[in-house]
Motif scaffolding. Structure first.
Motif: not given
Length: 378
Positions: A93-103, A152-160
């Protein structure tokens, strides 16, 4: 160094941080190693870190000229799902990416020695996947003095699409209705001596499909679990069920829940069974804050250009970020939808995305904080 230049210079660090967090992958309320990893990075940089008892969420503050706070939130937990035949925590679900970006946004502000009017808070939250973490962080005071909150949240390609971003994600509201129908067990040869809970469940499913709402936008209610019986020649005593409820508005969800409960009561009366229900895993729909959206639009345009600004991202999914805004509507807030070439979709066990989005996502979040800091929130 300028914060945006710092981020560009830290590309390899961003990718390594994401890899480290992706490998940790811990389920809701058990994010111990993830939390310690993030805390150490922030403490080593000079941040004041505040932890709380009973869970692994924490906040890191960067003092400004006044105590009013602008904040960013990241979620830390992973899903538990079957991957390659093995059930384990998995960051799909991308929470690792969200934590990376906010850090990295936090580190960029600190390392650049930028002068801030407001204090800045970075909220690292547990248990988003079970819709409990935001409520716990609010209970522990994470929103004290907060005037603006970004996410922030990663989005699927069909959304963004990749290289683009939306200044707001319009998640809907979701909840689950779980229940047990208690009938009367009997031998299958003498059904008149029993009261079959499976038959009551069948009537309940059909009755739920007949629920109609008007003037509240899109909604849905559907059966997702039904369990009953062990023997092929016996009427069981109980049937357990779960319904998934969704609405694009909070008003619609309130009405949907009310009608679902009324339907359960009527079916219990009709079938002369006892039906016990609970509502679980509730998440509210997004509450729009125009000023927060405007700042996100400006930050996205500054980093990606106006041509890559998507007006909004509409998602039928849920996010417990919206508890922050539903219960604190005086706080200006928005969640950015980040295009990242994510396929095949969120919560898919083999979800993947283009890691380059981590770099421009961090830049957008940093720019968002800088612009929010310049705003007069009185």
């Amino acid at each position: 160094m300028d914060p945006i230049e710092f981020i560009e210079a830290q590309r390899n660090t961003i990718f390594k941080t994401y890899h480290d967090l992706h490998q940790l992958a811990e389920p809701s309320w058990k994010e111990e190693k993830t939390s310690r990893y993030l805390q150490k990075k922030l403490s080593d940089a000079g941040y004041m870190v505040q932890t709380f008892s009973g869970h692994y969420g924490f906040v890191a503050d960067l003092p400004g000229e006044n105590p009013e706070v602008i904040a960013l939130r990241a979620d830390m937990d992973a899903l538990v799902q079957e991957v390659g035949g093995v059930v384990r925590p998995n960051h799909s679900c991308g929470h690792d990416a969200h934590s990376t970006m906010v850090l990295m946004a936090a580190l960029s502000l600190y390392k650049s020695n930028i002068k801030l009017k407001h204090s800045v808070r970075f909220i690292f939250q547990p248990a988003e996947e079970v819709a409990g973490g935001a409520l716990k962080m609010m209970e522990d005071g994470a929103l004290k003095n907060v005037k603006f909150l970004g996410g922030v949240h990663l989005r699927p390609s069909f959304e963004v699409q990749y290289g683009k971003a939306a200044p707001v994600i319009l998640h809907g509201s979701t909840t689950t209705l779980k229940g047990v129908i208690k009938g009367i067990p009997a031998h299958a040869a003498r059904p008149e001596e029993g009261n079959n809970p499976i038959e009551a469940a069948s009537l309940l499913i059909q009755a739920m499909k007949q629920i109609k709402l008007g003037g509240v936008g899109r909604y849905s209610i559907k059966i997702t679990q039904l369990h009953s019986g062990e023997a092929s020649n016996a009427i069981p005593e109980n049937a357990r069920f779960t319904f998934d409820l969704r609405s694009e508005t909070n008003e619609g969800m309130e009405l949907l829940i009310s009608k679902a409960k009324h339907t359960v009561h009527k079916i219990a009366e009709l079938t002369e069974t006892k039906i016990d229900i609970v509502m679980d895993e509730y998440s509210p729909a997004a509450v729009k804050h125009p000023e927060g959206i405007r700042l996100a639009e400006s930050a996205i345009s500054s980093i990606l250009g106006n041509e890559n600004l998507v007006s909004k991202c509409v998602s039928p999914g849920a996010e417990d970020f919206h508890f922050y805004t539903l219960k604190n509507q005086e706080i200006h807030a928005t969640m950015i939808g980040l295009g990242c070439d994510l396929t095949p979709g969120l919560h898919h066990p083999n979800m993947k995305f283009n890691h380059e989005a981590l770099v421009y996502g961090t830049k957008i979040l940093t720019k968002l904080l800088i612009e929010a800091d310049q705003h007069n929130w009185d």
